[in-house]
Design an enzyme around this catalytic site. Structure first.
Site, short mmCIF file in Angstrom:
data_model
loop_
_atom_site.label_atom_id
_atom_site.label_comp_id
_atom_site.label_asym_id
_atom_site.label_seq_id
_atom_site.Cartn_x
_atom_site.Cartn_y
_atom_site.Cartn_z
NE ARG B 33 49.10 -18.80 68.33
CZ ARG B 33 48.26 -19.41 68.96
NH1 ARG B 33 48.10 -20.52 69.03
NH2 ARG B 33 48.46 -18.96 70.30
CE LYS B 107 48.02 -3.56 80.36
NZ LYS B 107 47.79 -2.76 79.68
N GLY B 138 49.16 -2.51 83.28
CA GLY B 138 49.81 -0.60 83.78
C GLY B 138 49.85 0.15 82.43
CE LYS B 193 43.78 -0.65 79.08
NZ LYS B 193 43.57 -1.73 78.74
CB SER B 256 45.23 3.04 72.62
OG SER B 256 44.08 2.09 72.51
CG ASN B 258 41.48 -1.02 72.73
OD1 ASN B 258 40.14 -2.04 72.38
ND2 ASN B 258 42.20 -1.88 73.59
CB VAL B 281 43.61 -9.25 69.01
CG1 VAL B 281 42.04 -9.16 70.26
CG2 VAL B 281 43.67 -10.31 68.91
CD GLU B 283 42.66 -8.78 74.10
OE1 GLU B 283 41.26 -9.48 74.50
OE2 GLU B 283 44.01 -9.60 74.37
#
Lengths: 346, 346
Positions: B33, B107, B138, B193, B256, B258, B281, B283
C-alpha cells in the site's frame, strides 16, 4: 478428627499432592520407599531432591512403612511410576477395606503387558475396590502446584460418588478439579500424550519451530483420539484437560521430562544415553511401544506414533521421520482414520 | 508461462506467502500500500521491517498500483488485516472475473459489524465470485515459514475444486495444506482463538505458569467451539489445525502479537498504551468485543471471553478475572454449555 490420607511415593508429584492436601486441612501420611530419603525429607521439612523450595507442613508425616502409612485411611493416593503400580497394588492389598478409595496419578501403561493402570489395579485388588478406583490427571506440573499457581484437573472413575469424594479432598482456590466418568478415556489420553510430547521434543531438538510443534500437537491429538475411541473412550475426553490440556503443557514446558528427553534425541543423542542422563522415568518411551502395539491391535493408523516407534526402537533418523510425516499424500482434514480406508491421516 | 498470483499486503505474512509461492514456481505480484515501503522492499530484495532475513526472489514483483498487481491473475491472496478487508474487496471488485479465486488470510471480524470476513467479501464482490472465496488458516508464524520450517495449514472454502487449486499453489515439502470445507468453522476458529491468546498472555504477565495456561487453552477451546457450533460450524474443525493448532501456537509463541499484548496487560499496563507499544494490529482486542456480542446473540456462555471483555473494556483487574474463573462452582467436564442450563462451564 478426620482419618489421614495416604500418599504413596515421595517424588515431585506425590510431595506436591501431600502438601496440597495438608493445606486443605487433612492429615497426610507420605510414604517414601527409600528409608534414607524418608528421613531426610522429614528432617528438612522439604523434598530438596524432587520439589525444592516448597515447605512441607506439619500435617504431613513421612513414613517408610506402608502398613503404617495406610492405617485408618479412607483415601490412598498412588504417586509411583507406571512400572511400580502392580507392586504397590500388591503391597496395599492386605490393608484396603470396602470404603477405601484408591487414586492413581501415574500416566502410562504397564510395561510388557500394555495394560492400563486401572486394569492392573483391578487385577490385584479385591472386587469391592473396583468401583472405587479413581485417576487424577490433567495439566499439572508439580513445581507449579507447589507454588499455588492456578491449576485445573480431572478426576476420573467409574463411580460418581467416589469421584465426588476425591474432588472434595483436593479442590481449593488454586486447584480446580472436574469430574469425568470416562475412566478409559482419561487413562488413555494421559498416557498417550507422552508419545506426542517426545515427538515435539524431537522437533525442538532438530531446531524446528512453533508451527511444526503446533502441527504435531494437533495431528497427534487426532491420532491418539482415534485410538482411544476404538477402545471405547469418549472423544470429548481427548479435547479436555486430560487430553489436550495435558498434551499442551507437556509439549511446551521445560518441566516435562518427556519433552526434554525428546529434545536430546532430536539433537542426535542415542536413546540409552538420553535415558541415563534423565535419571528419572521417561514414561513416553514405554508408552510409545504400548501405543504401537495397541494401534496394530485395533487397526488404527497413527503416523506420528509409528515414526516415533521407528526413531526410538529402530534407530530411524529423526529428521527423516519428520520428512516422512510432511510428505504424505494430500488429504482433507479429518480424513482417513482407519487402516482400511487406505488414506494417510497426517 | 502461468499467470501471476497477486498477493495484497506486504506485511510479514503477505511477504512470506509471496516468497513461498515464488519458490513453488509462480510469478507473484506483491502489492504494498505504501509507495515508499514498496520501493524499499523492491530495492532491498528483503522486507527488512516485517520479515527480516528472508531474501525475496526475482519472481516476486513489488507494485504499488492495485490494477497492475491484479492484471491477468487467477488467484488473489489478501494479506491485509481484518479492518481493511472491505476496502480491499472494493478495490479488487472491478478486476475480478468468473474464474478468480480470492484467498483471505486475515483472522478476525470486521469491526463494528462483527461480520465474518467471507461475509464482508461476499457483500462487496459479484455473485459469481462467492463460491471461489477461500481462507488459508492454521498455525503459521510468518517468520518460521520464511525459514522453511515445517508448517501445516488448512484451506477452507465452499467449493472443493477451488480449495484444491489453492492447495496446489501453496503446497510443498515444508508447507502442508489440508482441505476443510467447513468455511464458517475455520473462520470462527481462527478469529476467536485470539481472545484466548490474549487471555493466556495476561496469565503469563501475571506470573502464572504452564498449568494455568494449559487450563485456559483447554477451556478456551471448549467455549469457542460452543460458539462456533451454535453458528453452524463443525466441532471437529475446532480440534484441527485452524482451531487447536493455531490456538496452541498463538498462546505459546513469542511471535504472537496477541500474546505479547496480553502479557503487557497482565503486567498492569493500560490497554491504550499496550496498543500503541505494539505498533501493529492486535486482532484479539476487536475480536473480544465481537465474540462477546456473538455469545450474547447466540445465548452461549463463554466465561473466559466474558472476563477478557471485562478486563479490556471495563478495566477489571486481571488477577480478579482469573480468580473469578477459578472459583466457579464445581462441575463435570463438558457440562453446562448453554445459558439455559444454569451451570458454569469453566
Amino acid at each position: 478428627m478426620k482419618n489421614p490420607i495416604a500418599v504413596l511415593g515421595a517424588g515431585s508429584w506425590g510431595t506436591a499432592l501431600a502438601v496440597l492436601l495438608a493445606h486443605n486441612g487433612h492429615e497426610v501420611n507420605l510414604w517414601a520407599r527409600n528409608q534414607e530419603q524418608c528421613a531426610t525429607i522429614s528432617a528438612d521439612k522439604e523434598n530438596k531432591k524432587y520439589l525444592p523450595g516448597v515447605i512441607i507442613p506439619d500435617q504431613v508425616s513421612l513414613c517408610n512403612n506402608i502398613q503404617e502409612a495406610l492405617s485408618d485411611t479412607e483415601f490412598i493416593v498412588s504417586a509411583v511410576p507406571s512400572h511400580s503400580v502392580r507392586e504397590i497394588a500388591q503391597s496395599i492389598c492386605p490393608y484396603v477395606h470396602e470404603g477405601t478409595i484408591i487414586i492413581n496419578t501415574a500416566k502410562g501403561f504397564e510395561p510388557k503387558t500394555h495394560l492400563r493402570l486401572s486394569q492392573v489395579l483391578k487385577e490385584e485388588l479385591p472386587d469391592y475396590c473396583h468401583d472405587h478406583i479413581a485417576l487424577l490427571s490433567g495439566p499439572s506440573h508439580a513445581e507449579e502446584v507447589g507454588k499455588n499457581l492456578p491449576t485445573a484437573l480431572v478426576v476420573a472413575g467409574d463411580c460418581q460418588s467416589s469421584a465426588e469424594k476425591v474432588q472434595d479432598i483436593f479442590m481449593n482456590r488454586f486447584f480446580r478439579v472436574y469430574i469425568n466418568l470416562d475412566l478409559i478415556g482419561v487413562e488413555l489420553a494421559g498416557a498417550l500424550k507422552n508419545v506426542i510430547a517426545l515427538g515435539t521434543g524431537i522437533s525442538d531438538g532438530l531446531g524446528y519451530g512453533d508451527n511444526t510443534k503446533a502441527a504435531l500437537i494437533t495431528r497427534g491429538l487426532a491420532e491418539i483420539t482415534r485410538l482411544g475411541v476404538s477402545f471405547g473412550a469418549d472423544d470429548k475426553t481427548f479435547s479436555g484437560l486430560a487430553g489436550l490440556g495435558d498434551l499442551v503443557v507437556t509439549c511446551t514446558s521445560m518441566h516435562s521430562r518427556n519433552r526434554r528427553a525428546g529434545i536430546q534425541i532430536g539433537q542426535g543423542k542415542p536413546l540409552k544415553q538420553v535415558l541415563s542422563n534423565m535419571g528419572m522415568v521417561v514414561e513416553g518411551v514405554n508408552t510409545t511401544e504400548a501405543a504401537h502395539h495397541l494401534a496394530r491391535q485395533a487397526g488404527v493408523i497413527m503416523p506420528i506414533t509409528e515414526q516415533m516407534f521407528q526413531v526410538l526402537f529402530h534407530g530411524k533418523d529423526p529428521e527423516n521421520a519428520v520428512i516422512s510425516l510432511m510428505t504424505r499424500s494430500k488429504t482433507h482434514e479429518g480424513e482417513g482414520e482407519m487402516l482400511s480406508s487406505g488414506n494417510d491421516p497426517l
